[in-house]
Design a protein around this motif. Structure first.
Motif, short mmCIF file in Angstrom:
data_model
loop_
_atom_site.label_atom_id
_atom_site.label_comp_id
_atom_site.label_asym_id
_atom_site.label_seq_id
_atom_site.Cartn_x
_atom_site.Cartn_y
_atom_site.Cartn_z
N GLY A 12 0.78 -1.24 0.00
CA GLY A 12 0.00 0.00 0.00
C GLY A 12 0.80 1.28 0.00
O GLY A 12 0.23 2.37 0.16
N LYS A 13 2.13 1.20 -0.20
CA LYS A 13 2.95 2.42 -0.19
C LYS A 13 2.55 3.36 -1.33
O LYS A 13 2.34 4.56 -1.12
CB LYS A 13 4.44 2.06 -0.32
CG LYS A 13 4.97 1.11 0.71
CD LYS A 13 6.46 0.89 0.56
CE LYS A 13 6.89 0.39 -0.80
NZ LYS A 13 6.35 -0.97 -1.10
N THR A 14 2.45 2.81 -2.54
CA THR A 14 2.14 3.65 -3.70
C THR A 14 0.74 4.25 -3.59
O THR A 14 0.49 5.35 -4.09
CB THR A 14 2.28 2.84 -5.00
OG1 THR A 14 3.65 2.47 -5.16
CG2 THR A 14 1.86 3.65 -6.21
N ASN A 15 -0.17 3.56 -2.91
CA ASN A 15 -1.52 4.11 -2.74
C ASN A 15 -1.49 5.44 -1.98
O ASN A 15 -2.28 6.35 -2.27
CB ASN A 15 -2.40 3.12 -1.98
CG ASN A 15 -2.59 1.81 -2.74
OD1 ASN A 15 -2.31 1.74 -3.93
ND2 ASN A 15 -3.05 0.79 -2.04
N LEU A 16 -0.58 5.57 -1.03
CA LEU A 16 -0.45 6.81 -0.26
C LEU A 16 0.09 7.94 -1.15
O LEU A 16 -0.42 9.07 -1.12
CB LEU A 16 0.46 6.59 0.94
CG LEU A 16 -0.02 5.52 1.94
CD1 LEU A 16 1.08 5.22 2.97
CD2 LEU A 16 -1.29 5.97 2.65
#
Length: 388
Positions: free
Chosen positions: A35-39
């Motif tokens: 979920g890093k890129t989602n942030l």
């Protein structure tokens, strides 16, 4: 300016998350798929009202949810602003600023400005023209938010005009006669008017970008080759004009009308608009040769990085007294260091280390170059944990 807090509800993989952020460098660290890129994507969405990963909003909604909420607090000097965006597929997004009454989502543009570096950037050099047009338009919107309305008008006019062209083509094929084109004449005028605004704005932007791109490419590549930009307008090809000749609104409108007149029979036959900003391209050249097809993999990466660095420098120069007129943009580096060789990785890190706020995603802490070691947030299975 910096982002002080990000809150998400039903955005991508997150049922709910709260992420406080500080100025300087913050690394979001965790394995792929956590979920890093989602942030990063959520922050960029507030700045541009679009995702760098998908062309529409539907994938941004968590599976099973009917809407997503993105709330972001930005601080500039001693002033703060809170932006809230409600994303609902199939409906116009709703926005609030500082908890006020709902406004059109375009009203939030300019409050947060970002420059995103991502693996997808290689497509700016190697990909199709639509990616380069979007690069220019996203930058235009961040510099001058009102242009978002002009671009929306252009999209609406093109859809309506294309529908009329298809109808006219079907009439010709079915009845072997000339259709009534008076309605099409009206939409020709509308396309000329709004298309001229976009074309002129893009030409001016490319002229301003050019020296920044040339300098950034020299810095990233250690002086290996000269990078240049050329705006290639479909209008110029249709009328056999020299590229990038300076022209005002009235002249460009007249030129677009003339080009549409010349191409009308072909447009009716094919059912598409063949001239206008939607058919233009940004040519990227190295040493006088097109980068697409001639540049090596490393040279292509250097050019992509130069385009983003140029965006950052141009936005930093574009400022005003009001909160929604910008401030230094936030730099978002989404797993980009894993894509670069050691030399380009080090050069990029050195060039962005002094920015006011840099947010990085990385699979492991060792992926963050030494000049960018700072704050760290671990991301695992939708949970974020600040590491002291």
């Amino acid at each position: 300016m910096h982002v002080a807090h990000l809150s998400l509800v039903d955005f991508r993989s997150y049922p709910h998350v709260e992420l406080p952020l500080d100025p300087g460098v913050t690394a979001l660290v965790g394995p792929n798929g956590q979920g890093k890129t989602n942030l990063i994507e959520a922050i960029g969405y507030v700045a541009t009202l679009g995702s760098h990963r998908v062309p529409n909003d539907a994938p941004l909604i968590r599976a099973g949810a009917d809407r997503a909420l993105v709330r972001l607090k930005a601080i500039r000097g001693d002033r703060a602003a809170t932006v809230e965006l409600e994303i609902t597929p199939g409906r116009a997004n709703r926005a609030r600023i500082n908890g006020g009454s709902p406004v059109r989502s375009r009203e939030v543009l300019g409050i947060v400005r970002t420059v995103l570096f991502a693996p997808e950037d290689l497509a700016l050099v190697k990909g199709d023209p639509d990616g380069r047009r979007r690069y220019l338009d996203d930058l235009l919107v961040q510099r001058t938010p009102r242009i978002a309305g002009v671009l929306a008008d252009l999209d609406r006019v093109l859809r309506q005009r294309s529908a009329l062209l298809k109808t006219a083509g079907a009439a010709v094929r079915a009845h072997r006669q000339s259709p009534d084109l008076r309605t099409l004449d009206v939409w020709d005028s509308k396309l000329a008017q709004v298309g001229a605004q976009v074309l002129i704005a893009r030409r001016e932007l490319v002229e301003q970008l050019h020296p920044h791109v040339a300098r950034a490419y020299e810095q990233v590549s250690a002086g290996q080759g000269a990078a240049t930009l050329v705006y290639r307008a479909s209008l110029d090809a249709a009328l056999e004009l020299e590229p990038n000749l300076p022209a005002g609104q009235d002249l460009v409108e007249a030129q677009l009308l003339e080009a549409m007149g010349r191409l009308r029979s072909k447009e009716i036959e094919r059912g598409v608009s063949l001239v206008g900003p939607h058919r233009d391209d940004l040519l990227l050249e190295l040493g006088g040769l097109p980068a697409r097809g001639y540049a090596s993999h490393g040279e292509s990466w250097s050019f992509a990085l130069a385009l983003r660095l140029a965006s950052y420098r141009l936005l930093t120069q574009t400022d005003g007294p009001d909160f929604d007129q910008g401030g230094e943009p936030v730099l978002l580096l989404d797993d980009v260091f894993a894509e670069l060789d050691a030399r380009r990785r080090d050069r990029l890190a050195e060039l962005v280390a002094g920015a006011g706020q840099v947010i990085i995603t990385a699979a492991v802490p060792q992926d963050v170059p030494e000049p960018l070691v700072g704050g760290r947030v671990d991301v695992m299975a939708g949970e974020v944990t600040r590491v002291l």
